[in-house]
Scaffold this motif. Structure first.
Motif, mmCIF file in Angstrom:
data_model
loop_
_atom_site.group_PDB
_atom_site.id
_atom_site.type_symbol
_atom_site.label_atom_id
_atom_site.label_comp_id
_atom_site.label_asym_id
_atom_site.label_seq_id
_atom_site.Cartn_x
_atom_site.Cartn_y
_atom_site.Cartn_z
ATOM 1 N N ARG A 120 6.360 13.362 20.620
ATOM 2 C CA ARG A 120 6.692 12.106 21.310
ATOM 3 C C ARG A 120 5.656 11.767 22.381
ATOM 4 O O ARG A 120 5.511 10.610 22.775
ATOM 5 C CB ARG A 120 8.080 12.209 21.939
ATOM 6 N N SER A 121 4.955 12.790 22.888
ATOM 7 C CA SER A 121 3.960 12.540 23.927
ATOM 8 C C SER A 121 2.643 12.037 23.360
ATOM 9 O O SER A 121 1.758 11.637 24.117
ATOM 10 C CB SER A 121 3.719 13.822 24.733
ATOM 11 N N LEU A 143 0.911 9.279 22.189
ATOM 12 C CA LEU A 143 1.134 7.839 22.249
ATOM 13 C C LEU A 143 -0.161 7.079 21.998
ATOM 14 O O LEU A 143 -1.245 7.534 22.345
ATOM 15 C CB LEU A 143 1.689 7.438 23.620
ATOM 16 N N LYS A 156 -0.825 3.049 22.670
ATOM 17 C CA LYS A 156 -0.218 1.783 23.063
ATOM 18 C C LYS A 156 -1.189 0.626 22.842
ATOM 19 O O LYS A 156 -2.371 0.719 23.163
ATOM 20 C CB LYS A 156 0.206 1.811 24.531
ATOM 21 N N ARG A 164 3.320 0.190 19.902
ATOM 22 C CA ARG A 164 2.793 1.526 20.157
ATOM 23 C C ARG A 164 3.149 2.450 19.007
ATOM 24 O O ARG A 164 4.102 2.196 18.247
ATOM 25 C CB ARG A 164 3.316 2.102 21.470
ATOM 26 N N GLU A 169 4.444 6.208 18.578
ATOM 27 C CA GLU A 169 5.069 7.297 19.325
ATOM 28 C C GLU A 169 5.269 8.456 18.354
ATOM 29 O O GLU A 169 6.089 8.370 17.447
ATOM 30 C CB GLU A 169 6.404 6.823 19.908
ATOM 31 N N GLY A 170 4.475 9.494 18.534
ATOM 32 C CA GLY A 170 4.497 10.567 17.551
ATOM 33 C C GLY A 170 4.037 10.095 16.185
ATOM 34 O O GLY A 170 4.459 10.639 15.163
ATOM 35 N N VAL A 182 6.526 1.536 17.029
ATOM 36 C CA VAL A 182 7.579 1.015 17.901
ATOM 37 C C VAL A 182 7.120 -0.357 18.406
ATOM 38 O O VAL A 182 6.002 -0.497 18.903
ATOM 39 C CB VAL A 182 7.849 1.934 19.108
ATOM 40 N N GLU A 238 14.036 -3.229 21.176
ATOM 41 C CA GLU A 238 13.054 -2.274 20.650
ATOM 42 C C GLU A 238 13.309 -2.060 19.163
ATOM 43 O O GLU A 238 14.462 -1.935 18.730
ATOM 44 C CB GLU A 238 13.171 -0.947 21.403
ATOM 45 N N ARG A 272 12.096 0.300 15.745
ATOM 46 C CA ARG A 272 11.405 1.492 15.255
ATOM 47 C C ARG A 272 11.518 1.543 13.737
ATOM 48 O O ARG A 272 12.502 1.064 13.161
ATOM 49 C CB ARG A 272 12.017 2.773 15.840
ATOM 50 N N GLU A 291 -3.636 13.041 17.627
ATOM 51 C CA GLU A 291 -3.361 11.835 16.844
ATOM 52 C C GLU A 291 -3.818 12.004 15.403
ATOM 53 O O GLU A 291 -3.147 11.581 14.458
ATOM 54 C CB GLU A 291 -4.077 10.631 17.464
#
Length: 683
Positions: free
Chosen positions: A3-4, A6, A8, A105, A107-108, A112, A123, A125, A292
């Protein structure tokens, strides 16, 4: 951890929206481990024939089929006002980017979207459950002073994913409805598209079916049909309160499979899977750009559900079948790309079991000393017109055995590897064989493009390179030296010596034939149809970069400096020097124009890997310099297809991304090189 990771992409300012075409180039991609995928522009506008929320990977002869194209999303406010969340484009009509979109973005590695309109924030997903032809699109009302209604209208044009967009809808789709479960069935052997909503309050209104037409601007720019029909059975509508969620699920699986887990359980399971991907990767690949790319690498490793016979054969032997998608959205699995990509996709990422499965899978495809160049969409049999894929197989095996120590897989594949060498020594298909006069490997057959520089339009082979190509002989020499060592280690000294003799002769002839003294670099092809070709191309880097370099060390520095001066860019190597008469700086236009430029200057990202290898052989202490050669890929990760690396780039600044939006060997080689140049890496 996942999850960290990212990436964006803030939505453009009002000023930037005056030039919306730039933002339509930004895309997203999610895959399912079967070869199926979902993709689109981050604006929601379908710009390619391949854009859709569900492209299912179905058994041959169906292949990948676009089942669910688009979802029109509308917020309905208590006062009756409406706001469209995503866009669509129609031929001849002006369009605007969706004003409500505030941010996109990853996320993982999962997309999103954040929408903000009036005093409401929503939001969205999207996730594809692993190894299912299913998509979940989840909406969460993160802020709202009062309940409001979300209206979702599916748009459908069921067709092969690579079919032109103007293919007719065909016979009317049949719609069946049971409670909140909707099935849309096309004619033929295609499975039904199943649609349902998971929400506290949701309903589907069938309005008799409505048709429309989309305009696909990328198809128009590439010279293909660009107007295509879409059809809708009706629309879902759900009332949401603050912090409530609703999920639309679409699938070609059984109802039991697609509803066995709740949407929350599906999302959590996928995030756990991604956490594991990062946890088992090389420690130097668990943060930043490399992390990534670890998640991007996962998109290409698949169980080929389109060829169930292969899976049955592997299972009967107690194994599993795995392969690599060369690129999304239009490539299938290619032998060359798989072998070049194997180290970066599977060994750097700690996916050793899958690497072994891939190597054992391709053992069963060896025929006449060749592995397949590619498997056609929906086909069961491979096409074998390649001179280098089989030689890359040796390189991939070497990297695998050195990393894992799995000698058992080497022994299992050794008969196939010996078959490759023996067929090359006596000659095999497409004119591939060793010249008995000098021990160099030649290749070429009229009408075929056998090296990786493989562009062909109708009967025109753009860069035929028939003769003795520089990288083919570098790979051949490397393969012979590997076989020399493997046979010695496995107790066959006589054949080991024989391999060494062939290698020695190849190397001696290479030094005598390939050095182009006036340019200080290597010929690209010798004994070609027009004689020796002195064009400065990146293929010569492999004569240095491979574990067993065929080029004499005293010439490495000269070759590397020429390549750096003529070919190096921030995103890989040009395929031809700008000073050559055939050089093309841009890859655009119709198919003929694009293929004319494909290997005539166009930059290839994957070549950054071999260049870094060669650089560190000449300058083993210069990790910082080698890392600098990769610096252009970080900003690219927020351009084109977000979170991955494109196939190719224009040859001049601004190096516009082109070709496949996500390419296996681009991701693999940049990831591998990033880990190699990390402070604790070993050259």
């Amino acid at each position: 951890m996942a999850r960290s990771v990212l990436n964006k992409v803030p939505w453009p300012s009002l000023e930037a929206q005056q030039h919306p075409e730039t933002w339509l180039r930004k895309e997203w991609l999610v895959t399912n481990g079967l070869g199926g995928y979902a993709s689109g522009s981050i604006s929601g506008i379908c710009t390619r024939r391949y854009h859709g929320l569900l492209v299912s990977a179905l058994p041959a002869p169906l292949g990948r089929v676009l089942m669910f194209n688009h979802l029109a999303e509308t917020l309905v406010f208590p006062d009756g006002g409406t706001v469209a969340l995503t866009g669509e484009e129609h031929a001849g009509a002006p369009f605007a980017l969706p004003a409500a979109l505030q941010e996109f973005r990853l996320e993982g590695g999962l997309p999103v979207w954040t929408f903000s309109v009036r005093d409401v924030t929503l939001e969205k997903r999207l996730v594809l459950p692993f190894q299912q032809n299913t998509v979940h699109v989840t909406y969460t009302l993160t802020h709202a002073p009062a309940p409001l209604t979300l209206q979702l209208r599916p748009r459908i044009h069921i067709r092969p994913h690579d079919a032109h967009v103007d293919v007719e809808l065909g016979t009317p789709y049949v719609v069946q409805m049971v409670e909140r479960r909707c099935e849309v069935r096309a004619s033929g052997d295609l499975p039904a598209l199943k649609l349902t909503m998971h929400a506290n309050t949701a309903a589907l209104t069938l309005d008799g079916g409505s048709t429309g037409e989309f305009f696909y601007r990328v198809e128009h720019a590439r010279g293909y049909p660009s107007r295509g029909p879409v059809w809708s059975p009706g629309f879902f509508h759900v009332t949401l309160r603050e912090h409530e969620s609703a999920t639309l699920v679409a699938s070609t699986e059984s109802w039991e499979s697609m509803t066995e887990l709740t949407p929350r359980e599906v999302f959590d399971a996928e995030m756990v899977r991604r956490e594991k991907l990062l946890a088992r990767a090389d420690p130097r690949a668990r943060s930043g750009l490399a992390a990534e790319l670890v998640l991007a690498a996962d998109q290409f490793i698949i169980t080929p559900s389109t060829r169930p016979t292969d899976a049955a054969r592997a299972h009967a032997a107690g194994d599993e079948v795995r392969t690599v998608i060369a690129g999304y959205p239009w490539f299938t699995d290619w032998g060359r790309d798989t072998m070049i990509s194997l180290e970066g996709l599977t060994l750097v990422t700690g996916r050793h079991r899958e690497a072994g499965c891939i190597l054992r899978t391709f053992r069963q495809y060896v025929k006449d000393g060749l592995i397949p160049n590619m498997f056609p969409e929906g086909g069961k049999e491979g096409l074998y017109h390649t001179a280098d894929a089989s030689l890359w197989y040796f390189h991939a095996m070497d990297r695998y055995v050195r990393c894992t120590g799995d000698v058992g897989t080497l022994e299992y594949c050794l008969p196939a590897l010996l078959s490759v060498v023996e067929h090359h020594l006596r000659g095999t298909r497409f004119g591939i064989g060793v010249d008995p006069q000098d021990g160099l490997l030649r290749q070429g057959a009229e009408g075929y493009q056998l090296t990786w520089m493989d562009a062909k339009v109708d009967h025109w082979v753009v860069t035929p390179r028939r003769g003795k190509a520089v990288e083919i002989n570098a790979l051949w020499y490397n393969a012979l030296r590997l076989m020399e060592r493997w046979l010695k280690d496995l107790g066959d000294p006589a054949r080991s010596v024989e391999m060494g003799e062939h290698a020695q002769r190849c190397q001696e002839s290479f030094q005598a034939r390939f050095w182009y003294a006036p340019g200080g670099h290597l010929y690209d092809v010798v004994d070609g149809e027009g004689g020796d070709d002195s064009a400065c191309r990146p293929n010569q880097v492999l004569a240095i970069s491979l574990p067993h370099p065929v080029l004499a060390q005293e010439r490495w520095e000269s070759v590397l400096q020429v390549v750096r001066r003529e070919l190096l860019t921030p995103v890989g190597l040009r395929s031809l020097s700008p000073h050559h008469v055939d050089y093309k700086s841009r890859y655009d236009g119709d198919l003929r124009a694009r293929d004319a430029a494909y290997h005539q200057g166009t930059v290839w990202g994957w070549l950054a890997g071999p260049f870094v290898d060669a650089w560190l052989k000449v300058h083993p202490q210069d990790r910082a310099g080698a890392a600098h050669f990769l610096s252009g890929f970080a900003p690219h990760m927020a351009d084109a297809c977000i979170g991955t690396i494109s196939e190719i780039f224009d040859a001049e600044d601004p190096f516009t991304p082109r070709g496949c939006t996500a390419q296996a060997w681009s991701v693999a080689e940049v990831l591998r090189a990033l880990v190699k140049v990390a402070p604790s890496g070993n050259p």
